[in-house]
Write a protein that holds these residues in place. Structure first.
Motif, PDB file in Angstrom:
ATOM      1  N   THR A 132       9.320  13.662  -1.608  1.00  0.00           N
ATOM      2  CA  THR A 132       8.817  13.647  -0.227  1.00  0.00           C
ATOM      3  C   THR A 132       7.691  12.635  -0.047  1.00  0.00           C
ATOM      4  OG1 THR A 132       7.281  15.446  -0.772  1.00  0.00           O
ATOM      5  CG2 THR A 132       9.429  16.062   0.147  1.00  0.00           C
ATOM      6  N   ARG A 133       7.632  11.620  -0.889  1.00  0.00           N
ATOM      7  CA  ARG A 133       6.496  10.690  -0.835  1.00  0.00           C
ATOM      8  C   ARG A 133       6.373   9.985   0.508  1.00  0.00           C
ATOM      9  NH1 ARG A 133      10.080   8.588  -4.692  1.00  0.00           N
ATOM     10  NH2 ARG A 133      11.209   6.718  -4.042  1.00  0.00           N
ATOM     11  N   CYS A 134       7.482   9.727   1.184  1.00  0.00           N
ATOM     12  CA  CYS A 134       7.408   9.031   2.478  1.00  0.00           C
ATOM     13  C   CYS A 134       6.692   9.878   3.533  1.00  0.00           C
ATOM     14  CB  CYS A 134       8.804   8.650   2.956  1.00  0.00           C
ATOM     15  SG  CYS A 134       9.545   7.298   2.014  1.00  0.00           S
ATOM     16  N   ASP A 135       6.737  11.199   3.389  1.00  0.00           N
ATOM     17  CA  ASP A 135       6.025  12.064   4.329  1.00  0.00           C
ATOM     18  C   ASP A 135       4.520  11.878   4.216  1.00  0.00           C
ATOM     19  OD1 ASP A 135       8.447  13.090   5.137  1.00  0.00           O
ATOM     20  OD2 ASP A 135       8.353  14.822   3.806  1.00  0.00           O
ATOM     21  N   PRO A 190      12.759   1.172   1.610  1.00  0.00           N
ATOM     22  CA  PRO A 190      13.696   0.060   1.383  1.00  0.00           C
ATOM     23  C   PRO A 190      14.122  -0.653   2.665  1.00  0.00           C
ATOM     24  CG  PRO A 190      14.345   2.016   0.135  1.00  0.00           C
ATOM     25  CD  PRO A 190      13.278   2.448   1.084  1.00  0.00           C
ATOM     26  N   ASP A 191      13.965   0.016   3.808  1.00  0.00           N
ATOM     27  CA  ASP A 191      14.371  -0.589   5.081  1.00  0.00           C
ATOM     28  C   ASP A 191      13.347  -1.584   5.614  1.00  0.00           C
ATOM     29  OD1 ASP A 191      12.340   1.112   5.815  1.00  0.00           O
ATOM     30  OD2 ASP A 191      13.469   2.144   7.398  1.00  0.00           O
ATOM     31  N   GLY A 192      12.227  -1.770   4.893  1.00  0.00           N
ATOM     32  CA  GLY A 192      11.239  -2.763   5.294  1.00  0.00           C
ATOM     33  C   GLY A 192      10.215  -2.275   6.304  1.00  0.00           C
ATOM     34  N   THR A 193      10.105  -0.955   6.479  1.00  0.00           N
ATOM     35  CA  THR A 193       9.181  -0.391   7.464  1.00  0.00           C
ATOM     36  C   THR A 193       7.752  -0.882   7.269  1.00  0.00           C
ATOM     37  OG1 THR A 193      10.527   1.601   7.732  1.00  0.00           O
ATOM     38  CG2 THR A 193       8.201   1.752   8.372  1.00  0.00           C
ATOM     39  N   LEU A 194       7.323  -0.995   6.012  1.00  0.00           N
ATOM     40  CA  LEU A 194       5.941  -1.369   5.731  1.00  0.00           C
ATOM     41  C   LEU A 194       5.783  -2.813   5.276  1.00  0.00           C
ATOM     42  CD1 LEU A 194       4.480   1.799   3.939  1.00  0.00           C
ATOM     43  CD2 LEU A 194       4.323   1.131   6.341  1.00  0.00           C
ATOM     44  N   VAL A 226      -0.512  -1.297  -2.630  1.00  0.00           N
ATOM     45  CA  VAL A 226       0.166  -1.707  -1.395  1.00  0.00           C
ATOM     46  C   VAL A 226       1.647  -1.949  -1.644  1.00  0.00           C
ATOM     47  CG1 VAL A 226       0.357  -3.568   0.296  1.00  0.00           C
ATOM     48  CG2 VAL A 226      -1.888  -2.647  -0.277  1.00  0.00           C
ATOM     49  N   ASN A 227       1.967  -2.635  -2.720  1.00  0.00           N
ATOM     50  CA  ASN A 227       3.377  -2.915  -3.022  1.00  0.00           C
ATOM     51  C   ASN A 227       4.145  -1.658  -3.398  1.00  0.00           C
ATOM     52  OD1 ASN A 227       4.084  -5.886  -2.824  1.00  0.00           O
ATOM     53  ND2 ASN A 227       2.211  -6.019  -4.022  1.00  0.00           N
ATOM     54  N   ALA A 228       3.480  -0.731  -4.069  1.00  0.00           N
ATOM     55  CA  ALA A 228       4.134   0.536  -4.384  1.00  0.00           C
ATOM     56  C   ALA A 228       4.462   1.290  -3.108  1.00  0.00           C
ATOM     57  CB  ALA A 228       3.235   1.378  -5.285  1.00  0.00           C
ATOM     58  N   LEU A 229       3.495   1.312  -2.189  1.00  0.00           N
ATOM     59  CA  LEU A 229       3.704   1.993  -0.917  1.00  0.00           C
ATOM     60  C   LEU A 229       4.845   1.338  -0.136  1.00  0.00           C
ATOM     61  CD1 LEU A 229       2.282   4.412   0.421  1.00  0.00           C
ATOM     62  CD2 LEU A 229       0.915   2.800   1.722  1.00  0.00           C
ATOM     63  N   ALA A 245       2.166  -4.533   4.717  1.00  0.00           N
ATOM     64  CA  ALA A 245       1.802  -4.940   3.359  1.00  0.00           C
ATOM     65  C   ALA A 245       1.440  -6.418   3.311  1.00  0.00           C
ATOM     66  CB  ALA A 245       2.962  -4.647   2.405  1.00  0.00           C
ATOM     67  N   SER A 246       2.225  -7.232   4.008  1.00  0.00           N
ATOM     68  CA  SER A 246       1.959  -8.673   4.028  1.00  0.00           C
ATOM     69  C   SER A 246       0.601  -8.978   4.659  1.00  0.00           C
ATOM     70  CB  SER A 246       3.071  -9.387   4.792  1.00  0.00           C
ATOM     71  OG  SER A 246       2.812 -10.771   4.886  1.00  0.00           O
TER      72      SER A 246
END
Length: 245
Positions: free
Chosen positions: A180-183, A226-230, A218-221, A234-235
């Motif tokens: 549930t890490r995305c939560d 995988p859909d590129g939401t962050l 940041v990269n771990a988050l 991050a950039s």
């Protein structure tokens, strides 16, 4: 990581999430920040928020903020208190967007997160922020925490003391193992945003080793989506830190 250590880190996260959320009560165009403790609403000049209408009692109702959330209780008012048109009979948990009716006035519950909401103005500057707890009548001495209530340097030393780099790294490591890490990602992201903004505003910046730790966090988050939401966040964050792609 042992179950005991993971449990301790998750408890730290819950405390951090509570610290990074700020409740406000909006009354007649002014936002009043709600901090830990009890806030009395009513006609009395000694109330935390003075409600100026004849249908309100001197001490009408109380808003209480604790680790379990924001609650409302009527204080035996003459005309009662309602939330979203429903008469209040017992203590009630408040949610963002709720409208508390005190006499003829409506008071809105607002929830903001992180530092991004600081100094915002709506309606062409018609909305104001009351950042000072109300004083007793006749007192001219400002509260001790009122002067720098919205200064990032102040926030890093108080509210964001729990948003240290070590804790950010620990949170990423802890949640990395959970399905549930995305939560929980929004809370970790807020912690990173607050830490970066406060450090840069103070002019202290980060040491090379700290930048490396933040880069990994940041990269771990980002990898949790995988859909590129962050990806954009991050950039932008790494660009502020001077990390080259």
């Amino acid at each position: 990581m042992s179950k005991k250590r993971l449990a301790i880190r998750l408890l730290s996260l819950r405390h951090l999430a509570f610290k990074l959320q700020t409740y406000w009560l909006r009354y007649r165009g002014t936002r009043f920040p709600v901090r830990r403790g009890e806030y009395i609403l009513g006609r009395s000049p000694y109330c935390s928020i003075v409600v100026s209408n004849a249908l309100a009692s001197r001490q009408h109702c109380a808003v209480r903020l604790s680790a379990s959330g924001l609650t409302l209780v009527d204080l035996g008012s003459r005309n009662g208190t309602s939330v979203n048109g429903e008469r209040l009979r017992d203590e009630r948990i408040l949610q963002p967007g709720d409208i508390i009716r005190v006499g003829s006035d409506g008071i809105e519950v607002i929830l903001t997160e992180g530092l991004s909401t600081r100094h915002t103005h709506q309606g062409g500057g018609s909305e104001r922020h009351d950042t000072q707890p109300r004083l007793e009548v006749g007192s001219s001495r400002p509260p001790p925490d009122a002067v720098n209530a919205f200064d990032p340097a102040y926030e890093e030393s108080s509210t964001t003391a729990h948003a240290t780099l070590d804790l950010v790294v620990a949170l990423v490591e802890a949640y990395q193992q959970l399905p549930t890490r995305c939560d929980n990602a929004p809370t970790v992201r807020r912690a990173i945003d607050i830490l970066v903004e406060a450090r840069l505003h103070n002019g202290t910046g980060f040491q090379p080793t700290e930048i490396q730790q933040l880069n990994l966090a940041v990269n771990a988050l980002k990898s949790w989506y995988p859909d590129g939401t962050l990806d954009r966040w991050a950039s932008d964050t790494l660009a502020v830190l001077g990390v080259l792609k």
